[in-house]
Enzyme design. Sequence first.
Site, PDB file in Angstrom:
ATOM      1  CD  GLU A  16      12.479   1.993 -20.423  1.00 14.92           C
ATOM      2  OE1 GLU A  16      11.973   1.432 -19.426  1.00 14.92           O
ATOM      3  OE2 GLU A  16      13.092   3.067 -20.361  1.00 14.92           O
ATOM      4  CB  THR A  50      11.012   6.353 -23.278  1.00 13.31           C
ATOM      5  OG1 THR A  50      11.705   6.611 -24.487  1.00 13.31           O
ATOM      6  CG2 THR A  50      11.737   5.286 -22.485  1.00 13.31           C
ATOM      7  CE1 TYR A  51       3.640  11.182 -24.948  1.00  6.44           C
ATOM      8  CE2 TYR A  51       4.563  12.522 -23.177  1.00  6.44           C
ATOM      9  CZ  TYR A  51       3.646  12.347 -24.201  1.00  6.44           C
ATOM     10  OH  TYR A  51       2.738  13.340 -24.469  1.00  6.44           O
ATOM     11  CB  ALA A  53      10.461  16.386 -21.528  1.00  2.00           C
ATOM     12  CG  HIS A  79       7.569   4.645 -20.829  1.00  2.00           C
ATOM     13  ND1 HIS A  79       8.766   4.732 -20.176  1.00  2.00           N
ATOM     14  CD2 HIS A  79       7.438   3.335 -21.158  1.00  2.00           C
ATOM     15  CE1 HIS A  79       9.330   3.535 -20.104  1.00  2.00           C
ATOM     16  NE2 HIS A  79       8.537   2.663 -20.709  1.00  2.00           N
ATOM     17  NE  ARG A 109       7.620  15.026 -11.711  1.00  2.00           N
ATOM     18  CZ  ARG A 109       8.627  15.442 -10.967  1.00  2.00           C
ATOM     19  NH1 ARG A 109       8.384  16.059  -9.839  1.00  2.00           N
ATOM     20  NH2 ARG A 109       9.883  15.247 -11.352  1.00  2.00           N
ATOM     21  N   GLY A 110       6.751  12.478 -15.153  1.00  5.17           N
ATOM     22  CA  GLY A 110       7.690  12.911 -16.188  1.00  5.17           C
ATOM     23  C   GLY A 110       8.872  13.631 -15.590  1.00  5.17           C
ATOM     24  CG  ASP A 161       8.859   8.280  -3.332  1.00  2.00           C
ATOM     25  OD1 ASP A 161       8.300   9.219  -3.924  1.00  2.00           O
ATOM     26  OD2 ASP A 161       9.648   7.490  -3.890  1.00  2.00           O
TER      27      ASP A 161
HETATM   28  P1  FAD Z   1       5.406  10.948  -9.070  1.00  2.00           P
HETATM   29  O1  FAD Z   1       4.963   9.628  -8.595  1.00  2.00           O
HETATM   30  O2  FAD Z   1       4.362  11.962  -9.382  1.00  2.00           O
HETATM   31  O3  FAD Z   1       6.423  11.525  -7.986  1.00  2.00           O
HETATM   32  C1  FAD Z   1       7.215  12.682  -8.211  1.00  2.00           C
HETATM   33  C2  FAD Z   1       7.623  13.284  -6.881  1.00  2.00           C
HETATM   34  O4  FAD Z   1       6.509  13.899  -6.263  1.00  2.00           O
HETATM   35  C3  FAD Z   1       8.123  12.247  -5.854  1.00  2.00           C
HETATM   36  O5  FAD Z   1       9.150  12.845  -5.116  1.00  2.00           O
HETATM   37  C4  FAD Z   1       6.914  11.958  -4.976  1.00  2.00           C
HETATM   38  O6  FAD Z   1       7.301  11.582  -3.676  1.00  2.00           O
HETATM   39  C5  FAD Z   1       6.196  13.281  -4.995  1.00  2.00           C
HETATM   40  N1  FAD Z   1       4.736  13.131  -5.032  1.00  2.00           N
HETATM   41  C6  FAD Z   1       4.029  12.190  -5.704  1.00  2.00           C
HETATM   42  N2  FAD Z   1       2.695  12.404  -5.561  1.00  2.00           N
HETATM   43  C7  FAD Z   1       2.581  13.501  -4.779  1.00  2.00           C
HETATM   44  C8  FAD Z   1       1.476  14.221  -4.287  1.00  2.00           C
HETATM   45  N3  FAD Z   1       0.217  13.833  -4.584  1.00  2.00           N
HETATM   46  N4  FAD Z   1       1.721  15.327  -3.521  1.00  2.00           N
HETATM   47  C9  FAD Z   1       2.987  15.702  -3.241  1.00  2.00           C
HETATM   48  N5  FAD Z   1       4.083  15.059  -3.685  1.00  2.00           N
HETATM   49  C10 FAD Z   1       3.865  13.967  -4.448  1.00  2.00           C
HETATM   50  N6  FAD Z   1      10.343  10.127 -17.718  1.00  2.00           N
HETATM   51  C11 FAD Z   1      10.000  10.617 -18.931  1.00  2.00           C
HETATM   52  O7  FAD Z   1       9.962  11.840 -19.115  1.00  2.00           O
HETATM   53  N7  FAD Z   1       9.696   9.766 -19.969  1.00  2.00           N
HETATM   54  C12 FAD Z   1       9.706   8.421 -19.823  1.00  2.00           C
HETATM   55  O8  FAD Z   1       9.426   7.686 -20.763  1.00  2.00           O
HETATM   56  C13 FAD Z   1      10.069   7.873 -18.551  1.00  2.00           C
HETATM   57  N8  FAD Z   1      10.076   6.537 -18.329  1.00  2.00           N
HETATM   58  C14 FAD Z   1      10.310   6.048 -17.064  1.00  2.00           C
HETATM   59  C15 FAD Z   1      10.217   4.663 -16.826  1.00  2.00           C
HETATM   60  C16 FAD Z   1      10.411   4.147 -15.541  1.00  2.00           C
HETATM   61  C17 FAD Z   1      10.294   2.654 -15.308  1.00  2.00           C
HETATM   62  C18 FAD Z   1      10.711   5.033 -14.469  1.00  2.00           C
HETATM   63  C19 FAD Z   1      10.917   4.506 -13.091  1.00  2.00           C
HETATM   64  C20 FAD Z   1      10.833   6.392 -14.698  1.00  2.00           C
HETATM   65  C21 FAD Z   1      10.619   6.919 -15.991  1.00  2.00           C
HETATM   66  N9  FAD Z   1      10.695   8.284 -16.255  1.00  2.00           N
HETATM   67  C22 FAD Z   1      10.381   8.785 -17.501  1.00  2.00           C
HETATM   68  C23 FAD Z   1      11.149   9.184 -15.215  1.00  2.00           C
HETATM   69  C24 FAD Z   1      10.005   9.768 -14.385  1.00  2.00           C
HETATM   70  O9  FAD Z   1       9.183  10.564 -15.183  1.00  2.00           O
HETATM   71  C25 FAD Z   1      10.699  10.601 -13.299  1.00  2.00           C
HETATM   72  O10 FAD Z   1      11.304   9.768 -12.353  1.00  2.00           O
HETATM   73  C26 FAD Z   1       9.859  11.673 -12.655  1.00  2.00           C
HETATM   74  O11 FAD Z   1      10.751  12.583 -12.029  1.00  2.00           O
HETATM   75  C27 FAD Z   1       8.889  11.155 -11.599  1.00  2.00           C
HETATM   76  O12 FAD Z   1       7.901  10.416 -12.137  1.00  2.00           O
HETATM   77  P2  FAD Z   1       6.877   9.615 -11.182  1.00  2.00           P
HETATM   78  O13 FAD Z   1       5.817   9.083 -12.038  1.00  2.00           O
HETATM   79  O14 FAD Z   1       7.627   8.699 -10.295  1.00  2.00           O
HETATM   80  O15 FAD Z   1       6.337  10.860 -10.333  1.00  2.00           O
END
Ligand code: FAD
Length: 314
Positions: A16, A50-51, A53, A79, A109-110, A161
């Site tokens: 990455e 990465t991408y 905010a 991402h 989600r971000g 989760d």
């Molecule tokens: P989600 O899966 O949407 O979850 C977010 C929260 O909401 C969780 O607590 C979940 O339990 C809850 N949730 C999910 N779906 C629902 C629903 N339908 N209803 C109610 N609650 C729900 N961030 C960046 O900004 N840029 C990047 O490039 C980046 N790269 C990453 C790479 C990796 C491998 C990882 C693991 C993370 C990365 N992140 C990045 C961080 C990520 O954006 C954050 O962890 C963010 O806070 C959550 O993203 P997610 O896709 O897991 O969110």
Amino acid sequence: MKVPEIMKQRMAFSFEVFPPKTDKGMQTLTGEGGVLDKLYTLKPDYISCTYGAGGSNVGLNVEVLKSIKKSGVSIPITHFTCVGNTKAGIKEQLETYLSNGIDHILALRGDLPFGWKGTGGDLHYATELVKFIRDSFGDKFTIGVAGSPEGHIQCRSIEADIAFLKQKQDNGADFIMTQLCWDMDQFRWWIDAIRAAGITMPVDVGIMPVLDARATINMALSRNGCVMPRALSELISKYWTFPDPFTADAEPKDAKSDAEYAQKKSDFREAGIEYTIKLIDEYRVAGIDGIHLYALNKYDDVARIVKESGIWDL
Ligand code: FAD
């Protein structure tokens, strides 16, 4: 070949990187003989970028990915996040990726910018983004999603989760990239739990090399609430730079303390590389499908970890 297909055949290995903020950083990463050229010599299956905010670095993200695509060595994965993005904006950006041959995406989600309560965009969760990509682009994208072995920091429970992770699969996601996790007992529990929940997507494990105490503490605690096992805490304590790793850069006042400080940092790095390699060993026997190393836009230490851990031969 698509990344999930590689993971069906054997364990994948990938890096990455992030889009540099300056022209000089960009040249160091993507220029001839730069970091990417060196990383290609290790033949990673894919390199993700990465991408920022709100798409703050979207132009540079595309430039980095185009350069990876041009190499023909590794699959580029972008991402992508919901933060600050309208549906129309998402479509436009995704079309740009496709027109540049970038057809693998990590749908997130971000991280929410400081003070924000939600994404400030049309979509609120990664589940919605996955569905939106599938509805708008069919099978044109291979979609990865984040998995949090310790539970996302904002989740109401780890069960919730995992249920949302299953929903990402049901909405069309193809594979999982995990948040970093040093707690191997928790990780093994999570793998069993997601399989019991019917999640069959391959699991690619995200590993941040332990190279610097400040970065390690920061990554664990600024957003992720990761457990630090006793062995890792001991390592940080043993090579602690006084008064603390966050202010120590300004601290050395004479040649002697400068040298001591540099020595401690170098000793920590050596011990951290050893720690990271042992962690990779543990992951490899825990039923995973890929190792994804945060290369942090560097080559030397990452190459050592890749070679000494044996993942180079995967
Ligand atoms: P989600 O899966 O949407 O979850 C977010 C929260 O909401 C969780 O607590 C979940 O339990 C809850 N949730 C999910 N779906 C629902 C629903 N339908 N209803 C109610 N609650 C729900 N961030 C960046 O900004 N840029 C990047 O490039 C980046 N790269 C990453 C790479 C990796 C491998 C990882 C693991 C993370 C990365 N992140 C990045 C961080 C990520 O954006 C954050 O962890 C963010 O806070 C959550 O993203 P997610 O896709 O897991 O969110």
